[in-house]
Design a protein around this motif. Structure first.
Motif, PDB file in Angstrom:
ATOM      1  N   THR A 198       0.784  -1.331   0.094  1.00  0.00           N
ATOM      2  CA  THR A 198      -0.054  -0.062  -0.132  1.00  0.00           C
ATOM      3  C   THR A 198       1.002   1.334  -0.040  1.00  0.00           C
ATOM      4  O   THR A 198       0.163   2.163  -0.339  1.00  0.00           O
ATOM      5  N   GLU A 220      -4.114   6.903  -3.113  1.00  0.00           N
ATOM      6  CA  GLU A 220      -4.027   6.583  -1.517  1.00  0.00           C
ATOM      7  C   GLU A 220      -2.923   5.808  -1.069  1.00  0.00           C
ATOM      8  O   GLU A 220      -2.427   4.846  -1.731  1.00  0.00           O
ATOM      9  N   LYS A 230      -0.555   1.782   7.316  1.00  0.00           N
ATOM     10  CA  LYS A 230      -2.015   2.203   7.833  1.00  0.00           C
ATOM     11  C   LYS A 230      -2.932   1.314   7.239  1.00  0.00           C
ATOM     12  O   LYS A 230      -2.897   0.710   6.002  1.00  0.00           O
ATOM     13  N   GLU A 231      -4.179   1.498   7.968  1.00  0.00           N
ATOM     14  CA  GLU A 231      -5.436   0.991   7.400  1.00  0.00           C
ATOM     15  C   GLU A 231      -5.701   1.734   6.160  1.00  0.00           C
ATOM     16  O   GLU A 231      -5.811   2.956   6.535  1.00  0.00           O
ATOM     17  N   MET A 232      -6.225   1.048   5.294  1.00  0.00           N
ATOM     18  CA  MET A 232      -6.889   1.689   4.232  1.00  0.00           C
ATOM     19  C   MET A 232      -8.277   1.939   4.132  1.00  0.00           C
ATOM     20  O   MET A 232      -9.289   1.152   4.750  1.00  0.00           O
ATOM     21  N   SER A 233      -8.919   2.932   3.282  1.00  0.00           N
ATOM     22  CA  SER A 233     -10.169   2.882   3.100  1.00  0.00           C
ATOM     23  C   SER A 233     -10.981   2.082   2.658  1.00  0.00           C
ATOM     24  O   SER A 233     -10.375   1.047   1.907  1.00  0.00           O
ATOM     25  N   LYS A 234     -12.151   1.989   2.600  1.00  0.00           N
ATOM     26  CA  LYS A 234     -12.905   0.795   1.832  1.00  0.00           C
ATOM     27  C   LYS A 234     -12.856   0.961   0.474  1.00  0.00           C
ATOM     28  O   LYS A 234     -12.633  -0.239  -0.326  1.00  0.00           O
ATOM     29  N   GLU A 235     -12.778   1.988  -0.254  1.00  0.00           N
ATOM     30  CA  GLU A 235     -12.632   1.847  -1.868  1.00  0.00           C
ATOM     31  C   GLU A 235     -11.314   1.306  -1.931  1.00  0.00           C
ATOM     32  O   GLU A 235     -11.253   0.376  -3.201  1.00  0.00           O
ATOM     33  N   PHE A 236     -10.326   1.707  -1.366  1.00  0.00           N
ATOM     34  CA  PHE A 236      -9.045   1.096  -1.644  1.00  0.00           C
ATOM     35  C   PHE A 236      -8.944  -0.467  -1.455  1.00  0.00           C
ATOM     36  O   PHE A 236      -8.148  -1.132  -2.351  1.00  0.00           O
TER      37      PHE A 236
END
Length: 513
Positions: A198, A220, A230-236
């Motif tokens: 990521t 992103e 880090k934790e990514m967004s739902k779209e990613f």
């Protein structure tokens, strides 16, 4: 001060916190070393080797914990081991403080000053003490070795008399220390390697290791100041899952390394990813100890799914090598803490204060975040850099032209001076000789080093002409200056030809297996 190394009580822990080599180093640091009997047996270190290194062999763990000032361990201590500790003892061990709050309470209650080796901050000064990187390096390498064993085919492609063998396709998820080690090992074995992370910043590292960098079309970045993802967004994540599905259909071996400090490992390979994989494929889950990146991983087990995919939830720790690296990390930390003579727990130190999870009866977790220096702003634009480069090139060209003019002037004056005394016939030959040397020097010197070997063919041809010309100029009069010069030319040209053939032969040998 006494350093004690107990036997690891967990039956699955094969490492030991010291080796004969690190024992010698601890003794040089001024410590007296005690090690429990058979502590290194699982890592193939005998008590005799420890005794020869200068350690004292102790029979029981009670003696180790009772008489030691500092205890070195690998796995976090059990309740029974904590009960054997005394107030003021310094413990250096894996502790995983975020996952073991009750253990921290017990250690604080006993007033044990505990250093979590897994909590060493990832800063430049602490790299030599970073046990996570040391062990991840081994894990990444071992993941490829064990993955290829269970895969049961070549990793490299081959063309043989019996037919063509396609290279294996390896997907590495996560390009930290373990991921890069896996990429390097798989690439060296000849596999086609792809890697996903990521963090956009690791793309260059992945490609430099010989792998293809995979990403999704969402702007992103998963990089953080700590160096972890880090934790990514739902779209990613949705785009990521689709990418993994496409890769799962094609990959032969998938190695997952993604972890987030203090949290359960993110689930990246779901059941439908595994279902899409070909029979005989392999998943090596290096995050199995923290829940696994694959939803079907069974920590500590290796098994095959109903559709023929083998999932590895454990790896051989390479205990001998791992113990050596882990022991080196511990020695580096004790170096920073002042060795035996000046040993001190400095809570102002950026490394010690963040890894010392219990101190003087209190819990020191979670630590204060490390201050991160902001990146220097880029003040120069691309156009300014290009203009600066152009100016530098022009200045360099002027310097080279000036240098060439000075050299030619000196040569001209030198020839003019000699011409006042030497015969005209000699000056004709000597002028050709001097100019040939000058031109030859300029031609060879200005050719890139990478082209020197192909250039040998040209220089050998020129040297052959020189030898023929030298032979034509020789006479029976060995005292004649012309004969002496011709002999020298023949000798130098011959050396050049022989040297050219030797270098070319050596280069060709590099391409032979």
């Amino acid at each position: 001060m006494i350093v004690g190394i107990p036997t690891e009580v967990s039956p699955t822990e094969l490492r030991v916190a010291a080796t004969p080599k690190t024992v010698k180093r601890l003794i040089k640091q001024g410590f007296h070393v005690c090690i429990q009997q058979n502590a290194g047996a699982k890592a193939n270190f005998t008590d005799k080797e420890f005794e020869e290194a200068g350690a004292q062999i102790v029979q029981t763990a009670t003696e180790i914990y009772g008489q030691s000032d500092i205890v070195l361990k690998v796995k976090e201590p059990s309740v029974d081991e904590v009960d054997m500790m005394w107030g003021g003892l310094v413990l250096l061990s894996y502790l995983w403080p975020a996952q073991h709050p009750e253990l921290l309470k017990k250690l604080a209650l006993k007033k044990v000053n505990a250093v979590a080796m897994d909590a060493i901050p990832r800063i430049s000064r602490a790299q030599k003490m970073d046990v996570l990187s040391s062990m991840a390096n081994i894990a990444g390498y071992r993941a490829v070795i064990e993955g290829s064993y269970h895969f049961g085919r070549f990793l490299n492609g081959q063309i043989t008399a019996a037919g063509k063998v396609e290279p294996a396709k390896v997907l590495v998820i996560g390009a930290g220390v373990a991921g890069l080690a896996a990429i390097g090992a798989a690439n060296s074995l000849g596999a086609i390697v792809r890697a996903f992370d990521t963090r956009k910043e690791v793309a260059e590292q992945i490609e430099s290791m010989g792998a293809s960098f995979l990403t999704v079309n969402i702007n992103e970045d998963g990089a953080t100041a700590s160096g972890y993802s880090k934790e990514m967004s739902k779209e990613f994540i949705d785009a990521e899952m689709q990418l993994f599905l496409e890769q799962a259909k094609d990959a032969d071996i998938i190695i997952t390394t993604a972890q987030i400090p203090g949290k359960e490992a993110p689930k990246l390979i779901l059941d439908y990813h595994v279902a899409a994989m070909k029979p005989g494929s392999v998943i090596v889950d290096l995050a199995a100890s923290t829940g696994g990146n694959c939803v079907l991983t069974k920590p500590g087990e290796v098994y095959t799914t109903t559709n023929g995919v083998t999932i590895l939830g454990k790896l051989n720790q390479l205990p001998n090598q791992a113990s050596q690296l882990y022991g080196n990390n511990l020695c580096h930390l004790l170096d920073d803490m002042g060795k035996a003579e000046h040993f001190k727990i400095d809570m102002e130190d950026a490394v010690v204060s963040r890894a010392m999870v219990t101190y003087n009866g209190s819990i020191n977790w979670p630590p204060q975040p490390l201050p991160v220096s902001p990146a220097k702003p880029k003040t120069e634009s691309a156009a300014e850099k290009a203009e600066e480069k152009k100016v530098n090139e022009q200045q360099l060209a002027k310097k080279q032209a000036t240098s060439m003019f000075i050299r030619l002037t000196v040569i001209g004056l030198f020839l003019l001076l000699i011409g006042q005394f030497a015969p005209a016939e000699f000056m004709q030959h000597f002028t050709v000789f001097v100019l040939a040397v000058f031109v030859g020097w300029q031609v060879i010197w200005n050719v890139s080093h990478s082209l020197h070997t192909p250039l040998m063919a040209v220089t050998n041809a020129i040297s052959g002409i020189i030898i023929v010309g030298g032979l034509l100029q020789t006479t029976n009069d060995l005292s004649s200056p012309l004969t002496i010069l011709a002999f020298v030319a023949i000798l130098v040209a011959s050396i050049n030809i022989v040297g050219g053939f030797l270098v070319t032969h050596r280069m060709l040998k590099m391409f032979k297996k």
